[in-house]
Design an enzyme around this catalytic site. Structure first.
Site, PDB file in Angstrom:
ATOM      1  N   LYS A  54      54.582  80.833  45.683  1.00  0.00           N
ATOM      2  CA  LYS A  54      55.863  80.570  44.986  1.00  0.00           C
ATOM      3  C   LYS A  54      55.706  80.482  43.534  1.00  0.00           C
ATOM      4  O   LYS A  54      56.531  81.020  42.638  1.00  0.00           O
ATOM      5  CB  LYS A  54      56.301  79.139  45.448  1.00  0.00           C
ATOM      6  CG  LYS A  54      56.968  79.208  47.098  1.00  0.00           C
ATOM      7  CD  LYS A  54      57.283  77.829  47.625  1.00  0.00           C
ATOM      8  CE  LYS A  54      57.640  78.095  49.269  1.00  0.00           C
ATOM      9  NZ  LYS A  54      57.900  76.864  49.752  1.00  0.00           N
ATOM     10  N   GLN A  98      57.132  70.669  49.137  1.00  0.00           N
ATOM     11  CA  GLN A  98      56.331  71.411  50.360  1.00  0.00           C
ATOM     12  C   GLN A  98      56.497  70.542  51.621  1.00  0.00           C
ATOM     13  O   GLN A  98      55.702  69.519  51.431  1.00  0.00           O
ATOM     14  CB  GLN A  98      55.120  72.103  49.757  1.00  0.00           C
ATOM     15  CG  GLN A  98      54.474  73.184  50.797  1.00  0.00           C
ATOM     16  CD  GLN A  98      55.462  74.294  50.912  1.00  0.00           C
ATOM     17  OE1 GLN A  98      56.173  74.784  49.946  1.00  0.00           O
ATOM     18  NE2 GLN A  98      55.475  74.883  52.102  1.00  0.00           N
ATOM     19  N   ASP A 121      65.619  73.751  47.956  1.00  0.00           N
ATOM     20  CA  ASP A 121      65.286  74.083  49.539  1.00  0.00           C
ATOM     21  C   ASP A 121      66.732  74.292  50.175  1.00  0.00           C
ATOM     22  O   ASP A 121      66.484  74.695  51.672  1.00  0.00           O
ATOM     23  CB  ASP A 121      64.253  73.367  49.752  1.00  0.00           C
ATOM     24  CG  ASP A 121      62.859  74.123  50.299  1.00  0.00           C
ATOM     25  OD1 ASP A 121      63.049  75.438  50.275  1.00  0.00           O
ATOM     26  OD2 ASP A 121      61.819  73.419  50.358  1.00  0.00           O
TER      27      ASP A 121
HETATM   28  N1  GUN Z   1      56.904  74.802  54.790  1.00  0.00           N
HETATM   29  C1  GUN Z   1      57.255  75.821  55.413  1.00  0.00           C
HETATM   30  N2  GUN Z   1      58.102  76.505  55.099  1.00  0.00           N
HETATM   31  C2  GUN Z   1      58.648  76.008  54.042  1.00  0.00           C
HETATM   32  C3  GUN Z   1      59.969  76.095  53.062  1.00  0.00           C
HETATM   33  O1  GUN Z   1      60.575  77.003  53.194  1.00  0.00           O
HETATM   34  N3  GUN Z   1      60.283  75.079  52.162  1.00  0.00           N
HETATM   35  C4  GUN Z   1      59.586  73.914  52.097  1.00  0.00           C
HETATM   36  N4  GUN Z   1      59.799  72.979  51.465  1.00  0.00           N
HETATM   37  N5  GUN Z   1      58.376  73.670  53.155  1.00  0.00           N
HETATM   38  C5  GUN Z   1      58.275  74.778  53.820  1.00  0.00           C
END
Ligand code: GUN
Length: 287
Positions: A54, A98, A121
């Site tokens: 990311k 996350q 998100d």
């Molecule tokens: N863990 C796995 N996929 C994601 C996601 O799309 N966003 C977040 N915040 N955590 C994750």
């Protein structure tokens, strides 16, 4: 039949290219560099890889990214205090926590602390509620990415029979809402669904968001269906980690019309949609 592969990497790259141009224009016009803050707690190997990807993607499109790393023993109030501080800081445009978080933390309460306009998100109840009302502001990234992949095959999902397997907020449940908003006929199936194979076989579009490696084999798939594999399962094969989806690709590719690979399907789309949401968040905050 051999399924055509839907290349998520390719689509995500073209989205990032367009976004990079928009970010450049935005910076020139307003003198603001969009800024994404990522909170990572604990040392889950997959989370570390996702967060690194990311951050790299942010760099590619000209979005600033800042990582706040906490040990696995961190407390609820440490994370909540940081979020409060980031909420008040006008130079912070996006906040991403996350998931999963270490088990002593209450994830829901943490997500609810985030200012909904910085919730890139799309997991705050306000943003999920807006999605449910078909008035989305910031929608979850993976479901948006899945819809964009489907739209490389069909211009519209209207009147298509879609079966989503998996009811997580992060993916299945939100995607079912997103597709319903687009006038698809959606079945949300899960681990308690009876006759899952028969249900899946009704799908023009089948989404696997189960979290179980290679669960969906060819006998779940209608010939010619579009199959979207959301799974990212790290499997140990003789001491080497390999990534497997929720779809048993070798059998399904003989039956499906279209199939997303793992890796290189949904994963890159989650990231490009995070970046798109970050620019959207800046615009929501400033205008
Ligand atoms: N863990 C796995 N996929 C994601 C996601 O799309 N966003 C977040 N915040 N955590 C994750």
């Amino acid at each position: 039949m051999v399924a055509k592969i839907i290349d998520g990497r390719d689509l995500a790259n073209s989205q990032k290219q367009q976004l990079a141009e928009k970010v450049t224009l935005f910076v020139k016009k307003y003198g603001i560099v969009p800024s994404l803050h990522v909170i990572l707690a604990g040392d889950y190997p997959s989370s570390q890889i996702y967060v690194r990807n990311k951050q790299r993607a942010c760099q590619v499109v000209g979005i600033e990214s800042v990582l706040h790393q906490f040990p696995g023993s961190t407390t609820q109030s440490e994370i909540e205090q940081l979020i409060e501080k980031l909420n008040l800081d006008d130079s912070v445009n996006g906040i991403l926590v996350q998931l999963p978080l270490p088990s002593q933390l209450n994830s829901q309460r943490i997500l609810e602390k985030i200012n909904p306009l910085k919730d890139v998100d799309g997991l705050h109840p306000y943003n999920l509620g807006r999605l449910l009302m078909n008035k989305p502001l910031l929608a979850p990234c993976t479901p948006q990415g899945c819809l964009q992949l489907i739209k490389t095959v069909y211009d519209t999902v209207e009147s298509k029979n879609v079966v989503v397997v998996g009811r997580s907020i992060l993916v299945g449940r939100s995607l079912a809402v997103l597709l319903t908003n687009e006038n698809a006929t959606v079945t949300l199936a899960h681990s308690k669904t009876k006759n899952l194979k028969d249900v899946c076989k009704t799908a023009d579009i089948l989404i696997a968001a189960i979290g179980s490696s290679e669960f969906l084999t060819s006998d779940y798939v209608k010939p010619g269906a579009v199959v979207i594999d959301v799974g990212i399962n790290r499997i140990d094969v003789g001491g080497v980690h390999v990534l497997k989806g929720d779809v048993h690709q070798p059998s399904v590719e003989k039956v499906a019309g279209y199939l997303t690979p793992v890796p290189g399907g949904v994963g890159p789309m989650t990231i490009s949609n995070l970046l798109l949401n970050t620019l959207k968040a800046v615009e929501l905050q400033k205008f």
